[in-house]
Design an enzyme around this catalytic site. Structure first.
Site, short mmCIF file in Angstrom:
data_model
loop_
_atom_site.label_atom_id
_atom_site.label_comp_id
_atom_site.label_asym_id
_atom_site.label_seq_id
_atom_site.Cartn_x
_atom_site.Cartn_y
_atom_site.Cartn_z
N PRO A 1 0.80 -1.21 0.00
CA PRO A 1 0.00 0.00 0.00
C PRO A 1 0.83 1.26 0.00
O PRO A 1 1.78 1.39 0.76
CB PRO A 1 -0.77 -0.10 1.31
CG PRO A 1 0.00 -1.06 2.15
CD PRO A 1 1.10 -1.64 1.36
N GLU A 2 0.47 2.16 -0.86
CA GLU A 2 1.06 3.49 -0.86
C GLU A 2 -0.01 4.48 -0.40
O GLU A 2 -1.08 4.06 0.01
CB GLU A 2 1.59 3.83 -2.25
CG GLU A 2 2.56 2.80 -2.79
CD GLU A 2 3.07 3.12 -4.19
OE1 GLU A 2 3.21 4.30 -4.49
OE2 GLU A 2 3.32 2.18 -4.96
N HIS B 1 -2.41 -15.84 8.70
CA HIS B 1 -1.57 -14.68 8.99
C HIS B 1 -2.35 -13.51 9.58
O HIS B 1 -1.99 -12.36 9.41
CB HIS B 1 -0.82 -14.20 7.75
CG HIS B 1 -0.09 -15.29 7.05
ND1 HIS B 1 1.00 -15.92 7.59
CD2 HIS B 1 -0.33 -15.90 5.88
CE1 HIS B 1 1.42 -16.86 6.77
NE2 HIS B 1 0.63 -16.88 5.72
N ARG C 1 3.48 -11.38 4.89
CA ARG C 1 4.93 -11.22 4.89
C ARG C 1 5.48 -10.61 6.17
O ARG C 1 6.68 -10.56 6.37
CB ARG C 1 5.37 -10.38 3.68
CG ARG C 1 5.35 -11.19 2.41
CD ARG C 1 5.67 -10.33 1.20
NE ARG C 1 7.09 -10.09 1.06
CZ ARG C 1 7.61 -9.38 0.06
NH1 ARG C 1 6.80 -8.85 -0.85
NH2 ARG C 1 8.89 -9.22 -0.04
#
Length: 299
Positions: A2-3, A123, A142
């Site tokens: 995400p930006e 996760h 991640r």
DNA sequence: CATTTCACCTGGTGGC
DNA sequence: TGCCACCAGGTGAAAT
């Protein structure tokens, strides 16, 4: 992942659905990775507090929390103030000991508002049970994301070090780069200069400004800096309007994909024809990141 | 100090 | 189907 536009979309979505809600219970699924301070400390900071509002600062999602044991404020929920107003001045009723939960999504982090009975994705690192019956979940395969609780009574207010690309004016923007020898793309990605720009929007804004990513940041003309500032603003605003870019698995707080990936002109378009001049898009590695540009349109 | 490189993680994809 | 190399939206520590 995400930006700025994706984080903005998520922060708005979460704000809409949990503002004014009370955090009843917190569950953390692992002990180490995503926690900048301990899960116990964070649980203590979150449980029993009311969510005053959620906003984006740079690529961070900042959840403003009431002091402990404050009653859930109906007034706040109704008011629907824009998120930045929350940061600007907290209402005196809860100004005593507020805290902030700061979420950074890293590459693959998601913040989702669900019902408690929704299947728990692999996760999932955090689940916040809310008094409205909703649940807020942090999922991050991640584990590059980070979670942190801060107590404003003890630490200085959170602020991203870099300037906001949507706010910065022409002179301040040029001043960020003047005298710098690194590549303009590397400068755009540096969060202590500008906060919120990542790989997609760096490539896309440079294309729209007609500037090659390897150009020295300090050697652009004043006119080029200004073209870049405006292109960046335009691209970020359009992306926010379209709910961000879903390149692989990005979804907003409601699990909905964005559409700005359909507007990408260079990012991940290696060898495909430039949409302006048909020249094949080039791909290089710059600052360790995959970088795309049109060798004909960008100078 | 400024800049570059690399490690940190998991999972998806495509070649063989 | 399996194995392997390579790639991915980010960042901060270490090296240069």
């Amino acid at each position: 992942m995400p930006e700025l536009p994706e984080v903005e979309t998520i922060a708005r979505g979460v704000d809409q659905r949990v503002r004014g809600d009370l955090i009843r219970d917190v569950w953390f699924g692992s002990k180490r990775e995503p926690f900048k301070n301990s899960p116990a400390r964070q649980a203590k900071g979150l449980e029993g507090r009311t969510i005053l509002g959620v906003e984006r600062i740079g690529k961070h999602i900042v959840m403003h929390l009431s002091a402990l044991s404050q009653p859930s404020s109906e007034g706040l929920r109704r008011e629907a103030r824009p998120p930045h107003a929350v940061a600007a001045g907290l209402p005196h009723a809860v100004a005593a000991v507020p805290g902030q939960w700061i979420v950074h999504l890293g590459m693959t982090g998601r913040l989702l508002v669900t019902t408690p009975d929704a299947p728990v994705a692999p996760h999932t690192h955090a689940r916040l049970t809310l008094s409205s019956g909703r649940e807020l979940r942090f999922v991050d395969p991640r584990r590059f994301g980070r979670l942190e609780f801060r107590d404003l009574a003890k630490t200085k207010a959170f602020a991203a070090p870099g300037a906001e690309p949507l706010q910065i004016g022409p002179e301040a923007f040029a001043a960020l780069f003047r005298g710098r020898k690194l590549a303009i793309k590397a400068a755009l990605l540096n969060q202590s200069l500008l906060s919120g720009v990542g790989n997609i929007y760096a490539d896309e804004s440079l294309f729209r400004a007609g500037i090659r990513p390897r150009r020295q940041a300090g050697r652009l003309t004043h006119e080029e800096w200004e073209r870049l500032r405006l292109a960046l603003r335009e691209v970020l605003q359009s992306a926010i309007r379209l709910g961000g870019s879903s390149v692989s698995d990005y979804v907003d707080a409601n699990g909905v994909r964005g559409f700005f990936q359909l507007e990408h002109r260079v990012y991940q378009r290696f060898a495909e024809p430039c949409l302006v001049c048909k020249t094949p898009i080039k791909r290089i590695v710059l600052a360790g990141r995959s970088t795309h540009y049109c060798p004909h349109c960008q100078h």
